[in-house]
Design a protein around this motif. Structure first.
Motif, PDB file in Angstrom:
ATOM      1  N   ASN A 295       3.242  -0.864  -9.012  1.00  0.00           N
ATOM      2  CA  ASN A 295       3.385  -0.713  -7.256  1.00  0.00           C
ATOM      3  C   ASN A 295       2.416   0.858  -8.034  1.00  0.00           C
ATOM      4  O   ASN A 295       1.587   0.958  -6.327  1.00  0.00           O
ATOM      5  CB  ASN A 295       4.848  -0.593  -7.413  1.00  0.00           C
ATOM      6  CG  ASN A 295       5.370  -1.768  -6.473  1.00  0.00           C
ATOM      7  OD1 ASN A 295       4.724  -2.715  -5.839  1.00  0.00           O
ATOM      8  ND2 ASN A 295       6.522  -1.366  -6.590  1.00  0.00           N
ATOM      9  N   SER A 298      -1.052   0.172  -7.869  1.00  0.00           N
ATOM     10  CA  SER A 298      -1.459  -0.639  -7.183  1.00  0.00           C
ATOM     11  C   SER A 298      -2.285  -0.074  -5.624  1.00  0.00           C
ATOM     12  O   SER A 298      -2.496   0.042  -4.995  1.00  0.00           O
ATOM     13  CB  SER A 298      -1.045  -1.930  -6.666  1.00  0.00           C
ATOM     14  OG  SER A 298      -0.376  -2.949  -7.830  1.00  0.00           O
ATOM     15  N   ILE A 302      -5.341   0.847  -3.789  1.00  0.00           N
ATOM     16  CA  ILE A 302      -4.987   0.792  -2.402  1.00  0.00           C
ATOM     17  C   ILE A 302      -6.105   1.978  -1.235  1.00  0.00           C
ATOM     18  O   ILE A 302      -6.574   1.411  -0.583  1.00  0.00           O
ATOM     19  CB  ILE A 302      -3.796  -0.263  -1.870  1.00  0.00           C
ATOM     20  CG1 ILE A 302      -4.271  -1.643  -2.371  1.00  0.00           C
ATOM     21  CG2 ILE A 302      -4.176   0.291  -0.393  1.00  0.00           C
ATOM     22  CD1 ILE A 302      -2.709  -1.618  -2.383  1.00  0.00           C
ATOM     23  N   PRO A 396      -3.312  -4.315 -10.990  1.00  0.00           N
ATOM     24  CA  PRO A 396      -4.397  -3.781 -10.574  1.00  0.00           C
ATOM     25  C   PRO A 396      -5.193  -2.878 -10.600  1.00  0.00           C
ATOM     26  O   PRO A 396      -6.416  -2.567 -10.368  1.00  0.00           O
ATOM     27  CB  PRO A 396      -2.701  -2.229 -10.229  1.00  0.00           C
ATOM     28  CG  PRO A 396      -2.225  -2.909 -11.244  1.00  0.00           C
ATOM     29  CD  PRO A 396      -2.343  -4.346 -11.524  1.00  0.00           C
ATOM     30  N   SER A 417      -6.906 -10.482  -0.346  1.00  0.00           N
ATOM     31  CA  SER A 417      -5.948 -10.204  -1.076  1.00  0.00           C
ATOM     32  C   SER A 417      -4.799 -11.770  -0.653  1.00  0.00           C
ATOM     33  O   SER A 417      -3.703 -11.748  -0.740  1.00  0.00           O
ATOM     34  CB  SER A 417      -4.766  -9.564  -1.183  1.00  0.00           C
ATOM     35  OG  SER A 417      -4.670  -8.874  -0.069  1.00  0.00           O
ATOM     36  N   ALA A 500       1.055 -10.864   3.131  1.00  0.00           N
ATOM     37  CA  ALA A 500       0.847  -9.821   2.385  1.00  0.00           C
ATOM     38  C   ALA A 500       1.816 -10.304   0.926  1.00  0.00           C
ATOM     39  O   ALA A 500       1.761  -9.431   0.407  1.00  0.00           O
ATOM     40  CB  ALA A 500       0.960  -8.378   2.758  1.00  0.00           C
ATOM     41  N   ARG A 503       0.700  -8.368  -2.407  1.00  0.00           N
ATOM     42  CA  ARG A 503       1.287  -7.117  -2.804  1.00  0.00           C
ATOM     43  C   ARG A 503       2.198  -7.219  -3.458  1.00  0.00           C
ATOM     44  O   ARG A 503       3.216  -6.773  -3.874  1.00  0.00           O
ATOM     45  CB  ARG A 503       0.344  -6.510  -1.761  1.00  0.00           C
ATOM     46  CG  ARG A 503      -0.095  -6.266  -1.848  1.00  0.00           C
ATOM     47  CD  ARG A 503      -1.169  -5.092  -2.965  1.00  0.00           C
ATOM     48  NE  ARG A 503      -2.558  -4.790  -2.535  1.00  0.00           N
ATOM     49  CZ  ARG A 503      -3.593  -5.118  -3.595  1.00  0.00           C
ATOM     50  NH1 ARG A 503      -2.932  -4.725  -4.543  1.00  0.00           N
ATOM     51  NH2 ARG A 503      -4.770  -4.539  -3.777  1.00  0.00           N
ATOM     52  N   THR A 764       6.959  -0.356  -2.558  1.00  0.00           N
ATOM     53  CA  THR A 764       5.909  -1.406  -1.745  1.00  0.00           C
ATOM     54  C   THR A 764       5.966  -1.696  -0.641  1.00  0.00           C
ATOM     55  O   THR A 764       4.859  -1.844  -0.211  1.00  0.00           O
ATOM     56  CB  THR A 764       7.679  -2.816  -2.776  1.00  0.00           C
ATOM     57  OG1 THR A 764       7.302  -3.063  -3.765  1.00  0.00           O
ATOM     58  CG2 THR A 764       6.338  -4.121  -1.325  1.00  0.00           C
ATOM     59  N   THR A 767       3.426   1.085  -0.489  1.00  0.00           N
ATOM     60  CA  THR A 767       1.787   0.595  -0.099  1.00  0.00           C
ATOM     61  C   THR A 767       1.764  -0.367   0.536  1.00  0.00           C
ATOM     62  O   THR A 767      -0.153  -0.924   1.168  1.00  0.00           O
ATOM     63  CB  THR A 767       2.150  -0.975  -1.828  1.00  0.00           C
ATOM     64  OG1 THR A 767       3.127  -0.243  -2.968  1.00  0.00           O
ATOM     65  CG2 THR A 767       0.549  -1.224  -2.342  1.00  0.00           C
ATOM     66  N   GLU A 771      -2.140   0.467   2.501  1.00  0.00           N
ATOM     67  CA  GLU A 771      -3.136  -0.751   3.010  1.00  0.00           C
ATOM     68  C   GLU A 771      -3.684  -0.993   4.626  1.00  0.00           C
ATOM     69  O   GLU A 771      -4.596  -1.787   4.504  1.00  0.00           O
ATOM     70  CB  GLU A 771      -3.016  -1.955   2.402  1.00  0.00           C
ATOM     71  CG  GLU A 771      -4.055  -3.219   2.962  1.00  0.00           C
ATOM     72  CD  GLU A 771      -3.740  -4.113   1.268  1.00  0.00           C
ATOM     73  OE1 GLU A 771      -2.704  -4.725   1.446  1.00  0.00           O
ATOM     74  OE2 GLU A 771      -4.270  -4.464   0.204  1.00  0.00           O
TER      75      GLU A 771
END
Length: 875
Positions: A295, A298, A302, A396, A417, A500, A503, A764, A767, A771
């Motif tokens: 995460n 990632s 992002i 990632p 994605s 998503a 992700r 998460t 994240t 994004e």
């Protein structure tokens, strides 16, 4: 290299410092995963090494030991020492008595100490005893002075550490219970806090061998004979020669010689399955912690696509970008591993306490303190954490390496994605489930359920691969109900998560794995507990259960005095009493428990739960037929571990040499996993001689009150005998207390894993929000207020928790079947009846839903604070 270091400092470290909370959460997650592994490693070492260290210290310079092969704690007649005089040609010899005693340390507190009874005139060459009062004078006592200290049968030497802990000194009187008799002993000396004085954290006492024989009711017997070889004697040759002479001398039949390491190996083998399962559970926390690495990296990718594009435009290669993000993962892993080792040391104290009940009650008495950290623990931490962290960051990092300068700087790659449901989303999980079935059919490897854990891993990874498909289906089915329940915020939350899936899949898989393990362990423990309750209700038929107060575990050889047994039998309310004796004998590469009871009493008043309940009368008939024969009934764990069935013959070592016994029945038993072989007391006396019992059960006459009889017996025992008496209700409560304490460590491991996974939910969501920051800004711009944005994000958190818990329940039930019917059977030899703890699962599901929803508070607040104008101006 210098250029890369500068780039790493500016591009990676600066970003991690800016995102302190997320970086700290990731490091903490890895640290907890490593800490659990280190703590369990230290915990395992504390039981095996604690015993081994005590064995090594108390043995001193002993080279070999001669003992009764027929059973630990039985010893042999001291008159046989005359026939062992030829051992002096090999070196010095010293007879030893060893046992556990209960010391009264306060009005209502007692502590166990290991007692060594020796002939001090012979033993000074074997063990170094440094007495505090003589050391203060700069010398050690002569043999005659030492003998004078212990010549009184009520004299004892304690350790300086133990005495200081309780405010005692030379001349103090202490009450010690050896077997079932309480006697007052006078402290005649204190051993310095070194060598033998440090054994078992100072819980050690030294007595004269004659006094120890009297105290432990072993008059005329010794436990073993220690041999200190001469300097010119090769231990291999001496051991072989002594072994041959013992085997060929009829008067010494039943005696064997061994090195000390063999006793340690037997204990280690006995604990092997218990430790293996603890270690396997400990890796769950690390597995989940690694999802946080995924995460974090990632998020880095992002939030810095534009920066990555700039780097690529300035000449950075895709390989350099890949190395940068892998280096970020490595840095987080190094910090997490270093912190995890320190945390592991702290956690080990709690883990040792949680496992102490199990080890002390079922296996051996050992010091409840973990050993110090060693360099190998550091190597283990980094050898596990660093490679796995790099593996977690690979996806990632590869994504970052594939970013092209133009698309990243324009933001055109943000739709790449989007998830599409493909056949692979279903085929791979189904293949893994097929492997699960095959793994579950395989036998144990060296007594360890390796294929069982392979089956569990196949289920876990199969479920993880299935997550994208599940999220896709939830996204399709959840639109209408969420809109109906939460209006536009629910619809947006559903759309956000459905868009998503790539992700989200990793984090949902992480949380689902943790929750599935919690579910599986809960079902296992619930099923085991219900099975034990049923077993207790069916088999514990006596009214009173008695054991010597000094007996702390099944391996302790504390016995009843004949007078105490006579008092129980003579009580007018006692209709029948069964005296039971148990002791350990070597079998295979480990130890099994041999027990002897009065089959007639058991058949008339007691009850064994035979493995074939449909043929209960046949089991009773077989047990009745075993009276007067060389026949035994064995516990299920023994039958499974050693692949034995009714009708098979087993060979046991006895004082008269190896003897064979036929198995006539197999019964369920959950008191010990090492395996129990039970014979009629007459059969025991035939080969082992008359032995004092280690426990008593009493069946009362109709109308007798168990509590009243218990009080009357305790009053009759008075101050002379120390006996613990449980009523039928009390023993059932004690069994369940030990059971619950035994499994406390598994709950602790699961709690840590869940905490680590919940950190991943917040990560998460961050994240996803980063994004979607432009989308959030547009929502604010077209009129969505902060409260609506918060509500939307909280619904997303609840959805993540709900999907994860739902998958966790299904996967957990599958794992519980593997745990119950494969891993548990192969590890411990116990058959458990499946039981679903519905109430617990409902409560835990609600709790997880609430906790994961609350974990969305920080991301929700952060989303609500995003400035619309600033974000839109980027367009």
């Amino acid at each position: 290299m210098r250029q890369f270091n500068r780039l790493f400092a500016q591009f990676i470290i600066r970003h991690l410092l800016q995102e302190r909370l997320r970086s700290a959460a990731t490091i903490l997650g890895i640290a907890l995963g490593i800490a659990v592994i280190i703590a369990i490693q230290l915990t395992n070492a504390s039981s095996v090494r604690g015993f081994a260290k005590a064995l090594e210290t108390m043995s001193g310079k002993t080279s070999l030991e001669v003992f009764n092969a027929g059973g630990a704690g039985l010893g042999f007649d001291e008159l046989r020492l005359r026939d062992l005089g030829w051992l002096r040609a090999y070196g010095q010899i010293s007879p030893v008595i060893e046992g556990d005693a209960d010391v009264k340390t306060g009005p209502s507190t007692r502590e166990s100490v290991r007692v060594l009874g020796v002939d001090i005139l012979r033993d000074r060459s074997f063990r170094a005893y440094s007495l505090l009062e003589f050391a203060a004078k700069g010398r050690q006592p002569s043999r005659q002075e030492f003998l004078t200290l212990l010549i009184d049968p009520h004299a004892v030497i304690l350790t300086e550490k133990f005495a200081r802990r309780h405010g005692w000194q030379v001349g103090s009187t202490v009450e010690m219970t050896c077997a079932d008799q309480a006697e007052n002993f006078v402290v005649r000396g204190l051993l310095k806090d070194e060598g033998v004085g440090r054994t078992l954290d100072g819980n050690f006492a030294l007595m004269d061998i004659a006094a120890a024989q009297l105290a432990f009711q072993r008059l005329g017997r010794i436990d073993r004979l220690d041999v200190l070889l001469q300097a010119d004697q090769a231990i291999d040759l001496a051991e072989e020669q002594i072994k041959q002479r013992l085997a060929t001398n009829e008067t010494l039949r039943g005696l064997q010689v061994q090195r000390l390491a063999r006793r340690g190996r037997q204990i280690e083998k006995m604990l092997e399955a218990f430790h293996f399962n603890l270690t396997a559970l400990s890796y769950i926390a690390l597995l989940v912690g690694l999802f946080l690495i995924y995460n974090t990296v990632s998020i880095s990718v992002i939030t810095r696509r534009a920066e990555i594009g700039t780097l690529r435009a300035l000449g950075a290669t895709s390989q350099q970008v890949l190395v940068l993000f892998l280096a970020e993962a490595a840095l987080l892993a190094v910090l997490g591993c270093a912190l995890g080792v320190l945390f592991g040391r702290l956690l080990s104290y709690g883990a040792v306490k949680l496992t102490a009940t199990t080890v002390n009650a079922l296996y051996i008495a050992t010091a409840a303190a973990p050993p110090p950290l060693e360099f190998r623990h550091l190597v283990l931490a980094f050898a596990l954490g660093l490679p796995l962290a790099l593996l977690a960051a690979t996806l990632p990092a590869l994504e970052a390496a594939r970013v092209t300068p133009t698309t990243a700087m324009r933001g055109h790659d943000r739709l790449e994605s989007r998830f599409r449901l493909r056949a692979l989303s279903w085929v791979a999980p189904l293949l893994l489930l097929a492997f699960t079935w095959w793994f579950a059919q395989q036998r144990a490897v060296a007594g360890l359920p390796l294929f069982g854990y392979a089956a569990a891993l196949a289920i876990v990874f199969g479920a993880a691969l299935l997550v994208p498909a599940v999220l896709f289906v939830v996204g399709r089915l959840g639109r209408r109900p969420l809109t109906a329940l939460f209006a536009v915020e629910g619809r947006l939350a559903n759309a956000n998560l459905a868009g998503a899936i790539p992700r989200l899949s990793i984090s949902v898989a992480a949380l689902a794995v943790s929750l599935s393990m919690m579910t599986a362990v809960a079902v296992l423990i619930g099923s085991f507990r219900e099975t034990v309750v049923y077993w207790v209700e069916q088999t514990l038929q006596a009214d009173l259960y008695m054991r010597p107060a000094a007996r702390h575990n099944v391996a302790t050889e504390a016995t009843f005095s004949p007078a105490a047994v006579a008092q129980v039998r003579a009580h007018p309310a006692v209709a029948a009493a069964e005296a039971f004796r148990n002791f350990d004998v070597p079998y295979g590469s480990g130890l099994v428990t041999v027990g002897a009871g009065e089959f007639g009493v058991v058949l008339a008043r007691g009850k064994l739960l035979f493995k074939d309940p449909a043929n209960l009368e046949a089991g009773k008939a077989a047990m009745r037929g075993a009276i007067g024969r060389d026949a035994v009934v064995v516990s299920e764990s023994f039958a499974i571990k050693y692949d034995k069935r009714v009708g098979d013959v087993i060979t046991l070592p006895t004082p008269q040499g190896a003897r064979t016994f036929q198995i006539v029945a197999v019964y369920y038993d959950y008191s010990s996993d090492r395996g129990i072989v039970v014979m009629q007391r007459g059969t025991l006396a035939k080969y082992w001689g008359e032995q004092l019992p280690t426990s008593l059960t009493a069946y009362l006459k109709d109308g007798a009150n168990a509590d009243a009889v218990k009080d009357e017996l305790l009053k009759a025992f008075g101050e002379r005998y120390r006996v613990l008496i449980y009523t039928n209700t009390g023993i059932r409560q004690e069994v369940l207390r030990i059971f619950d304490s035994t499994f406390a460590i598994t709950y602790a491991l699961e709690a840590i894993a869940i905490f680590v996974a919940i950190l991943g939910v917040a990560s998460t969501l961050l994240t996803l929000l980063l994004e979607r920051k432009r989308e959030l800004a547009l929502l604010r711009l077209i009129g969505a207020d902060r409260q609506q944005v918060r509500k939307m994000v909280m619904i997303e958190a609840a959805l993540i928790g709900g999907v994860s818990q739902s998958m966790g329940l299904v996967v957990g039930l599958l794992l519980s079947l593997v745990l119950i019917y494969v891993i548990n059977v192969q590890s411990f030899g116990w058959t458990i009846q499946f039981h679903l703890p519905v109430l617990f699962l409902l409560q835990s599901s609600l709790l997880i839903l609430v906790v994961t929803t609350l974990s969305g508070i920080y991301p929700a607040n952060r989303a609500a604070e995003m400035h619309a104008a600033a974000e839109v101006s980027e367009e």
